[in-house]
Motif scaffolding. Structure first.
Motif, PDB file in Angstrom:
ATOM      1  N   HIS A 178       0.800  -1.222   0.000  1.00  0.00           N
ATOM      2  CA  HIS A 178       0.000   0.000   0.000  1.00  0.00           C
ATOM      3  C   HIS A 178       0.839   1.282   0.000  1.00  0.00           C
ATOM      4  CE1 HIS A 178       0.828  -1.004   4.196  1.00  0.00           C
ATOM      5  NE2 HIS A 178       0.720   0.277   4.460  1.00  0.00           N
ATOM      6  N   GLN A 179       2.155   1.160   0.161  1.00  0.00           N
ATOM      7  CA  GLN A 179       3.027   2.341   0.083  1.00  0.00           C
ATOM      8  C   GLN A 179       4.076   2.103  -0.999  1.00  0.00           C
ATOM      9  OE1 GLN A 179       4.127   2.502   4.357  1.00  0.00           O
ATOM     10  NE2 GLN A 179       3.021   4.456   4.416  1.00  0.00           N
ATOM     11  N   PRO A 180       3.676   2.107  -2.248  1.00  0.00           N
ATOM     12  CA  PRO A 180       4.573   1.685  -3.334  1.00  0.00           C
ATOM     13  C   PRO A 180       5.817   2.546  -3.515  1.00  0.00           C
ATOM     14  CG  PRO A 180       2.597   2.724  -4.210  1.00  0.00           C
ATOM     15  CD  PRO A 180       2.352   2.509  -2.749  1.00  0.00           C
ATOM     16  N   ALA A 181       5.718   3.834  -3.214  1.00  0.00           N
ATOM     17  CA  ALA A 181       6.862   4.722  -3.432  1.00  0.00           C
ATOM     18  C   ALA A 181       8.071   4.333  -2.574  1.00  0.00           C
ATOM     19  CB  ALA A 181       6.466   6.176  -3.160  1.00  0.00           C
ATOM     20  N   GLU A 182       7.843   3.538  -1.519  1.00  0.00           N
ATOM     21  CA  GLU A 182       8.945   3.111  -0.647  1.00  0.00           C
ATOM     22  C   GLU A 182       9.596   1.818  -1.132  1.00  0.00           C
ATOM     23  OE1 GLU A 182       7.348   2.811   3.271  1.00  0.00           O
ATOM     24  OE2 GLU A 182       6.744   4.928   3.370  1.00  0.00           O
ATOM     25  N   LEU A 183       9.022   1.205  -2.166  1.00  0.00           N
ATOM     26  CA  LEU A 183       9.528  -0.070  -2.661  1.00  0.00           C
ATOM     27  C   LEU A 183      10.651   0.136  -3.682  1.00  0.00           C
ATOM     28  CD1 LEU A 183       6.065  -1.762  -3.297  1.00  0.00           C
ATOM     29  CD2 LEU A 183       7.614  -2.233  -1.383  1.00  0.00           C
ATOM     30  N   PRO A 184      11.458  -0.904  -3.934  1.00  0.00           N
ATOM     31  CA  PRO A 184      12.463  -0.804  -5.006  1.00  0.00           C
ATOM     32  C   PRO A 184      11.787  -0.485  -6.342  1.00  0.00           C
ATOM     33  CG  PRO A 184      12.822  -2.786  -3.680  1.00  0.00           C
ATOM     34  CD  PRO A 184      11.514  -2.211  -3.231  1.00  0.00           C
ATOM     35  N   ILE A 185      12.497   0.217  -7.206  1.00  0.00           N
ATOM     36  CA  ILE A 185      11.934   0.633  -8.489  1.00  0.00           C
ATOM     37  C   ILE A 185      11.454  -0.568  -9.302  1.00  0.00           C
ATOM     38  CG2 ILE A 185      12.436   1.762 -10.694  1.00  0.00           C
ATOM     39  CD1 ILE A 185      12.110   3.659  -8.343  1.00  0.00           C
ATOM     40  N   LYS A 186      12.227  -1.661  -9.279  1.00  0.00           N
ATOM     41  CA  LYS A 186      11.835  -2.854 -10.036  1.00  0.00           C
ATOM     42  C   LYS A 186      10.469  -3.362  -9.570  1.00  0.00           C
ATOM     43  CE  LYS A 186      12.235  -6.474 -12.702  1.00  0.00           C
ATOM     44  NZ  LYS A 186      12.045  -6.351 -14.158  1.00  0.00           N
ATOM     45  N   THR A 187      10.258  -3.393  -8.260  1.00  0.00           N
ATOM     46  CA  THR A 187       8.970  -3.852  -7.730  1.00  0.00           C
ATOM     47  C   THR A 187       7.852  -2.884  -8.132  1.00  0.00           C
ATOM     48  OG1 THR A 187      10.138  -4.820  -5.835  1.00  0.00           O
ATOM     49  CG2 THR A 187       7.750  -4.586  -5.647  1.00  0.00           C
ATOM     50  N   GLN A 188       8.153  -1.582  -8.096  1.00  0.00           N
ATOM     51  CA  GLN A 188       7.150  -0.593  -8.517  1.00  0.00           C
ATOM     52  C   GLN A 188       6.791  -0.778  -9.993  1.00  0.00           C
ATOM     53  OE1 GLN A 188       7.368   3.559  -7.130  1.00  0.00           O
ATOM     54  NE2 GLN A 188       9.249   3.006  -6.042  1.00  0.00           N
ATOM     55  N   GLU A 189       7.801  -1.093 -10.815  1.00  0.00           N
ATOM     56  CA  GLU A 189       7.534  -1.348 -12.239  1.00  0.00           C
ATOM     57  C   GLU A 189       6.567  -2.510 -12.420  1.00  0.00           C
ATOM     58  OE1 GLU A 189      10.751  -1.000 -15.397  1.00  0.00           O
ATOM     59  OE2 GLU A 189      11.950  -1.271 -13.581  1.00  0.00           O
ATOM     60  N   ILE A 190       6.808  -3.584 -11.662  1.00  0.00           N
ATOM     61  CA  ILE A 190       5.957  -4.777 -11.769  1.00  0.00           C
ATOM     62  C   ILE A 190       4.537  -4.459 -11.318  1.00  0.00           C
ATOM     63  CG2 ILE A 190       5.585  -7.122 -10.920  1.00  0.00           C
ATOM     64  CD1 ILE A 190       8.660  -7.363 -10.672  1.00  0.00           C
ATOM     65  N   LEU A 191       4.410  -3.777 -10.174  1.00  0.00           N
ATOM     66  CA  LEU A 191       3.082  -3.435  -9.653  1.00  0.00           C
ATOM     67  C   LEU A 191       2.350  -2.474 -10.593  1.00  0.00           C
ATOM     68  CD1 LEU A 191       4.106  -3.047  -5.913  1.00  0.00           C
ATOM     69  CD2 LEU A 191       2.587  -4.810  -6.827  1.00  0.00           C
ATOM     70  N   GLY A 192       3.088  -1.527 -11.158  1.00  0.00           N
ATOM     71  CA  GLY A 192       2.482  -0.621 -12.133  1.00  0.00           C
ATOM     72  C   GLY A 192       2.000  -1.380 -13.357  1.00  0.00           C
ATOM     73  N   GLY A 193       2.796  -2.368 -13.791  1.00  0.00           N
ATOM     74  CA  GLY A 193       2.407  -3.189 -14.934  1.00  0.00           C
ATOM     75  C   GLY A 193       1.164  -4.002 -14.645  1.00  0.00           C
ATOM     76  N   ILE A 194       1.050  -4.503 -13.415  1.00  0.00           N
ATOM     77  CA  ILE A 194      -0.159  -5.238 -13.018  1.00  0.00           C
ATOM     78  C   ILE A 194      -1.380  -4.323 -13.141  1.00  0.00           C
ATOM     79  CG2 ILE A 194      -1.373  -6.208 -11.012  1.00  0.00           C
ATOM     80  CD1 ILE A 194       1.337  -7.423 -10.159  1.00  0.00           C
ATOM     81  N   CYS A 195      -1.241  -3.099 -12.667  1.00  0.00           N
ATOM     82  CA  CYS A 195      -2.361  -2.142 -12.747  1.00  0.00           C
ATOM     83  C   CYS A 195      -2.751  -1.864 -14.197  1.00  0.00           C
ATOM     84  CB  CYS A 195      -1.988  -0.840 -12.045  1.00  0.00           C
ATOM     85  SG  CYS A 195      -1.870  -0.959 -10.252  1.00  0.00           S
ATOM     86  N   ILE A 196      -1.753  -1.638 -15.056  1.00  0.00           N
ATOM     87  CA  ILE A 196      -2.043  -1.338 -16.460  1.00  0.00           C
ATOM     88  C   ILE A 196      -2.728  -2.524 -17.142  1.00  0.00           C
ATOM     89  CG2 ILE A 196      -1.002  -0.889 -18.717  1.00  0.00           C
ATOM     90  CD1 ILE A 196      -1.076   1.554 -16.827  1.00  0.00           C
ATOM     91  N   ASN A 197      -2.208  -3.726 -16.905  1.00  0.00           N
ATOM     92  CA  ASN A 197      -2.816  -4.908 -17.531  1.00  0.00           C
ATOM     93  C   ASN A 197      -4.230  -5.158 -17.004  1.00  0.00           C
ATOM     94  OD1 ASN A 197      -0.495  -5.237 -18.996  1.00  0.00           O
ATOM     95  ND2 ASN A 197       0.307  -6.915 -17.770  1.00  0.00           N
ATOM     96  N   PHE A 198      -4.436  -4.822 -15.725  1.00  0.00           N
ATOM     97  CA  PHE A 198      -5.779  -4.957 -15.162  1.00  0.00           C
ATOM     98  C   PHE A 198      -6.729  -3.937 -15.806  1.00  0.00           C
ATOM     99  CE2 PHE A 198      -8.833  -3.890 -11.648  1.00  0.00           C
ATOM    100  CZ  PHE A 198      -9.575  -5.060 -11.740  1.00  0.00           C
ATOM    101  N   LEU A 199      -6.249  -2.719 -16.016  1.00  0.00           N
ATOM    102  CA  LEU A 199      -7.074  -1.702 -16.683  1.00  0.00           C
ATOM    103  C   LEU A 199      -7.457  -2.167 -18.084  1.00  0.00           C
ATOM    104  CD1 LEU A 199      -5.179   1.549 -15.601  1.00  0.00           C
ATOM    105  CD2 LEU A 199      -7.473   0.856 -14.874  1.00  0.00           C
ATOM    106  N   ASP A 200      -6.526  -2.814 -18.770  1.00  0.00           N
ATOM    107  CA  ASP A 200      -6.811  -3.320 -20.104  1.00  0.00           C
ATOM    108  C   ASP A 200      -7.887  -4.406 -20.051  1.00  0.00           C
ATOM    109  OD1 ASP A 200      -5.730  -3.154 -22.979  1.00  0.00           O
ATOM    110  OD2 ASP A 200      -5.779  -5.313 -22.614  1.00  0.00           O
TER     111      ASP A 200
END
Length: 272
Positions: A178-200
């Motif tokens: 729930h606090q993504p900005a504190e995570l490693p960039i790689k993990t944020q990339e993956i979580l962001g990708g999950i969100c985008i694919n879910f939006l699709d």
């Protein structure tokens, strides 16, 4: 792979309990902690255990050395490079190398990745084969803690799940991180990708009522340059759901000018 992990794998292949494997050379409790990488085992104790069970110690150490040298290979990069070249023979060679690795969760992850490339991406299959689909779900659900591998595989195989199942899983993942900005960039990339694919997926199934949380979540990601595409795509999908054709076209034009024409072609579009 550690000595403890290799001992465990060897013991299981022999069908022995931990007590039988320890053989009174070390206590069962101590041996259990060696397998779990909590305690180190001395060279004398290790060799005594191997000798007790008639295990060739030289072969054991060669196996350990070979695995760790294999483990240093970046199989995901090799798979990606071979796929970019559409080189099926190279992919099959990589698959053979992966199949020769000792059994582990990491090996299974590599196997699933290359099976996806060979059987879905390379062939441009309309759907994921049923057996592979089941294996993907097993891998993801086996890890209740969601490590980077399971998150990445989930991101890449979102179409395996129906929309209700997917909504539950995405919400659970976003609540956990729930606090993504504190995570490693790689993990944020993956979580962001999950969100985008879910939006699709939401666009495909016409479920705009499910888009609020992933849109808000992407806004909480850090402003690192590696996340620029995720942020742009968030605005793109927001424009699609708002039926703002002009904004969709503006963002499409920007992406195409940046060399992403093929990528833009598979995004949802609106008529101007």
């Amino acid at each position: 792979m550690t000595i403890g992990e290799l001992l465990k794998q060897t013991r299981q292949s022999l069908g022995l309990t931990q007590t039988e494997m320890a053989a009174g050379i070390v206590s069962t409790s101590y041996y259990s902690k060696v397998e779990r990488n909590i305690h180190q085992i001395s060279a004398d104790e290790l060799i005594a255990i191997l000798n007790r069970h008639h295990i060739d110690s030289s072969a054991f150490f060669v196996h350990f050395s070979n695995f760790n040298s294999q483990e240093k290979r970046d199989f995901l990069k090799e798979i990606g490079d071979a796929y970019d070249k559409k080189d099926k023979q190279e992919l099959l060679t990589i698959k053979k190398d992966i199949d020769q690795l000792p059994d582990s969760r990491q090996k299974k992850y590599y196997q699933l990745q290359i099976d996806l490339v060979l059987n879905v991406y390379l062939t441009k299959a309309a759907d994921i084969p049923a057996e592979l689909k089941n294996d993907l779900k097993k891998f993801v659900f086996q890890d209740n803690n969601w490590n980077e591998n399971s998150l990445q595989l989930f991101r890449e195989t979102i179409r395996v799940y129906d929309i209700d199942e997917l909504s539950f899983l995405v919400n659970a993942i976003l609540a956990k991180y729930h606090q993504p900005a504190e995570l490693p960039i790689k993990t944020q990339e993956i979580l962001g990708g999950i969100c985008i694919n879910f939006l699709d997926k939401c666009y495909e199934h016409n479920t705009p009522e499910l888009i609020k949380q992933p849109l808000q979540y992407i806004s909480k990601l850090s402003n690192a340059s590696e996340l620029l595409l995720v942020k742009i795509l968030k605005n793109y999908y927001q424009a699609v759901f708002n039926k703002n054709a002009d904004e969709v076209k503006v963002i499409s034009d920007v992406l195409e000018k940046a060399g992403w024409k093929d990528f833009v072609s598979v995004l949802p579009h609106l008529n101007s």
